[in-house]
Design an enzyme around this catalytic site. Structure first.
Site, PDB file in Angstrom:
ATOM      1  N   GLY A 123      -5.932   7.791  -2.134  1.00 55.51           N
ATOM      2  CA  GLY A 123      -4.716   8.199  -2.833  1.00 55.51           C
ATOM      3  C   GLY A 123      -4.235   9.573  -2.425  1.00 55.51           C
ATOM      4  N   HIS A 180       6.690  -7.375  -2.608  1.00 54.09           N
ATOM      5  CA  HIS A 180       6.632  -6.656  -1.331  1.00 54.09           C
ATOM      6  C   HIS A 180       7.724  -7.155  -0.380  1.00 54.09           C
ATOM      7  CE1 HIS A 180       3.080  -4.548  -2.423  1.00 54.09           C
ATOM      8  NE2 HIS A 180       2.234  -5.531  -2.252  1.00 54.09           N
ATOM      9  N   LYS A 211       0.814  -1.225   0.000  1.00 54.51           N
ATOM     10  CA  LYS A 211       0.000   0.000   0.000  1.00 54.51           C
ATOM     11  C   LYS A 211       0.843   1.269   0.000  1.00 54.51           C
ATOM     12  CE  LYS A 211      -3.587  -0.305  -0.478  1.00 54.51           C
ATOM     13  NZ  LYS A 211      -4.266  -0.524  -1.791  1.00 54.51           N
ATOM     14  N   THR A 259       0.642  -0.217  -7.406  1.00 55.90           N
ATOM     15  CA  THR A 259      -0.128  -0.288  -8.650  1.00 55.90           C
ATOM     16  C   THR A 259       0.074   0.962  -9.496  1.00 55.90           C
ATOM     17  OG1 THR A 259      -1.763  -1.626  -7.460  1.00 55.90           O
ATOM     18  CG2 THR A 259      -2.434  -0.710  -9.586  1.00 55.90           C
ATOM     19  N   TRP A 260       0.156   2.095  -8.853  1.00 53.97           N
ATOM     20  CA  TRP A 260       0.404   3.366  -9.532  1.00 53.97           C
ATOM     21  C   TRP A 260       1.715   3.283 -10.321  1.00 53.97           C
ATOM     22  CZ3 TRP A 260       1.146   8.580  -6.419  1.00 53.97           C
ATOM     23  CH2 TRP A 260       1.097   9.665  -7.312  1.00 53.97           C
ATOM     24  N   SER A 279      -3.633   3.204   4.995  1.00 56.65           N
ATOM     25  CA  SER A 279      -4.010   2.517   3.769  1.00 56.65           C
ATOM     26  C   SER A 279      -3.969   1.001   3.944  1.00 56.65           C
ATOM     27  CB  SER A 279      -3.075   2.938   2.623  1.00 56.65           C
ATOM     28  OG  SER A 279      -3.510   2.406   1.397  1.00 56.65           O
TER      29      SER A 279
END
Length: 310
Positions: free
Chosen positions: A274, A123, A61, A65-66, A153
């Site tokens: 975000g 991770h 987190k 993904t970004w 998050s």
């Protein structure tokens, strides 16, 4: 096999045709990992990478993904349609993950039809990454997020992800984070481990807060690191396509492709806010004080320039 001890566990939920469990955590070399990762640890640690592989590493987190979507768009010259060829979890496999079919393991190799470089997500803390990545001098992009926002998050992610250990109430989640008792272990050790090794191992160390403050600048940093040079209009398009709003609406990256019994996004969206500074909406004054005091102890001697607000 390395030292593995059961650290915690919780109940399970049922899905038609089978069972989905909130996986227990098992210690691998002192790092709590979900049991399906720990039981496959010999295969993970023996993973044979290629020098052209690109590793995207984060604590959970922290903007994974970004960063994956930015990288895919850069590698494909901003071609939006190419980057919709498959969900992000298929395009960029999760190295240590063993829960097909929705998120194939990184050990399965490059998705058919994709040309090098192979992009792999992890991770794992630095010391648990298969050593071939460092011996072969693979490019690695690491993204770090300030501890308080990362904690918030992760808490909401653990609530909605029915395979993660039960998070429990907010009040008890904070000390678990501080003590490194969450999946993938200590945030403090994670961010410090990659920071210490960044120069020796040519790691591009990014900050989530910098990406939010000036996304174009950080997209260009990643582009240069990848050895790419794209025209201004393509860079602008990539920045736009990787805005939080655009990604939240993109079914290839918002994880709506994961079945509801696994990711229950009615509890909390995978792409929730975000934002930088959302911790202010969660920590009480006393919780913040206790956390800050512990943070100073755990991060003593480190010079990592984190920002909790921008």
């Amino acid at each position: 096999m390395s030292d593995k001890r059961v650290v915690s566990h919780s109940g399970s939920i049922q899905e038609a045709g089978g069972s989905i469990s909130r996986f227990p955590l098992i210690s691998v070399q002192g790092v709590p990992l979900r049991n399906h990762i720990a039981t496959n640890w010999d295969s993970i640690s023996a993973f044979e990478d290629h020098p052209s592989d690109l590793l995207i590493a984060t604590y959970p987190k922290a903007g994974t993904t970004w960063t994956q979507e930015i990288v895919d768009l850069l590698l494909n010259d901003g071609d939006q349609e190419v980057c919709r060829r498959a969900p992000v979890a298929v395009r960029m496999p999760f190295l240590e993950h063993f829960s097909p079919p929705h998120c194939p393991s990184g050990l399965s190799g490059t998705p058919q039809g994709d040309a090098p470089p192979r992009v792999i997500k992890t991770h794992l803390p630095f010391q648990l990454v298969p050593q071939g990545f460092w011996k072969n001098k693979c490019k690695t992009i690491y993204v770090a997020r300030n501890a308080k926002d990362n904690l918030v998050s992760y808490f909401h992610f653990d609530r909605m992800n029915q395979t993660q250990p039960e998070p429990g109430p907010w009040d008890s989640y904070i000390p678990k984070f501080m003590e490194g008792k969450l999946a993938w272990g200590s945030w403090y050790d994670h961010v410090k481990g990659y920071w210490k090794e960044r120069e020796k191992n040519n790691i591009l160390y990014l900050f989530y807060e910098d990406m939010k403050e000036n996304p174009r600048r950080e997209v260009e940093r990643i582009m240069r690191y990848l050895g790419k040079s794209l025209p201004d209009d393509v860079i602008c398009r990539i920045v736009e396509l990787t805005s939080f709003k655009a990604m939240k609406e993109n079914p290839m990256v918002n994880y709506t492709f994961i079945p509801v019994p696994v990711f229950d996004q009615s509890i909390s969206p995978f792409m929730r806010k975000g934002e930088v500074g959302d911790w202010n909406n969660h920590f009480t004054q006393e919780q913040s004080r206790v956390f800050d005091e512990d943070y100073e102890i755990q991060m003593k001697g480190s010079n990592i320039p984190f920002r909790i607000n921008i």
